[in-house]
Design an enzyme around this catalytic site. Sequence first.
Site, short mmCIF file in Angstrom:
data_model
loop_
_atom_site.label_atom_id
_atom_site.label_comp_id
_atom_site.label_asym_id
_atom_site.label_seq_id
_atom_site.Cartn_x
_atom_site.Cartn_y
_atom_site.Cartn_z
N ASP A 90 72.42 10.63 59.73
CA ASP A 90 71.83 10.40 58.42
C ASP A 90 70.32 10.36 58.64
O ASP A 90 69.80 9.39 59.20
CB ASP A 90 72.36 9.08 57.85
CG ASP A 90 71.83 8.80 56.44
OD1 ASP A 90 70.73 9.29 56.11
OD2 ASP A 90 72.53 8.11 55.69
N TYR A 109 74.03 3.04 56.75
CA TYR A 109 73.98 2.79 55.30
C TYR A 109 75.35 2.29 54.85
O TYR A 109 76.38 2.86 55.24
CB TYR A 109 73.64 4.13 54.65
CG TYR A 109 73.52 4.15 53.16
CD1 TYR A 109 72.60 3.34 52.50
CD2 TYR A 109 74.28 5.04 52.40
CE1 TYR A 109 72.47 3.41 51.13
CE2 TYR A 109 74.14 5.13 51.02
CZ TYR A 109 73.22 4.29 50.39
OH TYR A 109 73.10 4.38 49.03
N LYS A 135 65.99 10.67 47.63
CA LYS A 135 64.87 9.86 48.12
C LYS A 135 63.60 10.72 48.21
O LYS A 135 62.98 10.97 47.20
CB LYS A 135 65.23 9.23 49.46
CG LYS A 135 66.64 8.57 49.46
CD LYS A 135 66.72 7.33 48.59
CE LYS A 135 68.13 6.86 48.30
NZ LYS A 135 68.98 6.57 49.44
N ARG A 151 80.53 28.01 40.93
CA ARG A 151 80.75 26.98 41.94
C ARG A 151 80.16 27.35 43.29
O ARG A 151 79.92 26.49 44.13
CB ARG A 151 82.25 26.64 42.05
CG ARG A 151 82.45 25.18 42.39
CD ARG A 151 83.88 24.68 42.48
NE ARG A 151 84.83 25.28 41.60
CZ ARG A 151 85.70 26.24 41.96
NH1 ARG A 151 85.70 26.70 43.20
NH2 ARG A 151 86.56 26.72 41.08
C1 LIG Z 1 70.35 6.30 49.52
C2 LIG Z 1 70.89 6.64 50.84
C3 LIG Z 1 71.97 7.49 50.98
C4 LIG Z 1 72.80 7.97 49.82
O1 LIG Z 1 72.16 8.80 48.97
P1 LIG Z 1 72.53 8.96 47.42
O2 LIG Z 1 71.80 10.18 47.06
O3 LIG Z 1 72.04 7.70 46.76
O4 LIG Z 1 74.02 9.10 47.31
C5 LIG Z 1 72.37 7.83 52.26
N1 LIG Z 1 71.75 7.35 53.33
C6 LIG Z 1 70.72 6.50 53.25
C7 LIG Z 1 70.07 6.00 54.50
C8 LIG Z 1 70.26 6.10 51.99
O5 LIG Z 1 69.26 5.22 51.91
#
Ligand SMILES: *Cc1c(COP(=O)(O)O)cnc(C)c1O
Length: 406
Positions: free
Chosen positions: A188, A116, A213, A62
């Site tokens: 973010d 988001y 992403k 972990r």
């Molecule tokens: C997709 C996304 C997330 C979340 O990511 P996941 O890996 O899909 O949980 C967070 N912030 C933004 C701006 C996103 O587009």
Amino acid sequence: MAQDDKPAKPATRVVEAGRGPKWTGRVVNPPVWRASTHLYANEAERKAALKSNQDGEFFYGRRGAPTQWALAEALTEIEPGAHGTVIYPSGVSAIAGALLSVLKPGDVLLITDNAYDPSRAMATGLLKRLGVESRFFDPLDITAYEALFCDRTKAVWLESPGSLTMEVCDVPALAAIARDKSAVSLIDNTWASSLGFPALERGCDISVMSLSKHVGGHSDLMMGSASAGERYYRALRRTGQQLGNVVSPDDAALAARGLRTMKLRLDQSSSSALQIVEWLDAQPQVSAVMCPMLPGDLGHDLWRRDFTGGCGLFSFVLSSENPDAQAIVVDNLHHFGIGYSWGGFESLALPIFPGQYRDVMPWPPKNLAAIGVTGSSSAIRLSIGLEDPQDLIADLAQAFEKLDQT
Ligand SMILES: *Cc1c(COP(=O)(O)O)cnc(C)c1O
């Protein structure tokens, strides 16, 4: 990492980061270490491992193993100002891990209104149940933002450009105000990534990315990260461990592989996106394009001032008043998939409904209302991949012709 005193440029760093021989031995990429149990040579070694708690020290699965540690180190190396990085099984779990590491019952969180949607849902759901009060703010109205702070404001959640509508805010100014008021600023940073927006250098305390992403880059991986300087890294790590976050070594190896081409992919998809955005901006079927890379966009000057890169994600509004316009366009595209997520090598199109995710920011904003955008206008988000941009433009053109024929 380069050992001379001149820091290597981003393209070099993504190639070299997290690839020291302590992770790779004699091969190029960190091997996949599948492990729950780590074995100790003797009892003294077990006791020592129990006490120290750092990446690179074997303990139990972990806490990770070399594949995950190499990825975390690589992400730290490409985030200027970071002391360490915690990786999570998704971007959303990184958002949760980061917020939970700095908030407690009774605290107030200020959250940007164009965050988001799952971040907004976390504020109004999980955090509310834990006794944290959230207040949404318009990131373009600094005076109103400053007025929202109170003694209990402990953290600020930023995202720039904002989700769906792509407003760029003055992150250095907003983060400086947070610092002044003794609140932690978190961002973010998924859109630009640490390559396009060095968030910690711009004044933020914690930088969060969805690695699903750009870092993964191939639409086959879910992961997230949070990077911070020494002050907040400890809390991130402790909270992440208490939550039991761990990612599989196979996924960590895929993420590290994605990282090697990330700069190239971002450069290519940004340049294709800019060509497509400029074309869209000139089409009668399009009433507005929302992309800070486009000269003339409301956020363009701040983007040029603060960012060192962009990406292939942007949105646009159709001028058609046909309520089926979004569906007609996306259904007739051949080179774009219809799907969530973005930042992959393949292009995607997604109908969007920004008005549904706003508390304090008007939709449409004044500048778009002035050119005819209304609350019921049809909007679409595109994620531009690595196809030839001329093919994508031709595809959009023929879908617009279908729309004209209805
Ligand atoms: C997709 C996304 C997330 C979340 O990511 P996941 O890996 O899909 O949980 C967070 N912030 C933004 C701006 C996103 O587009």
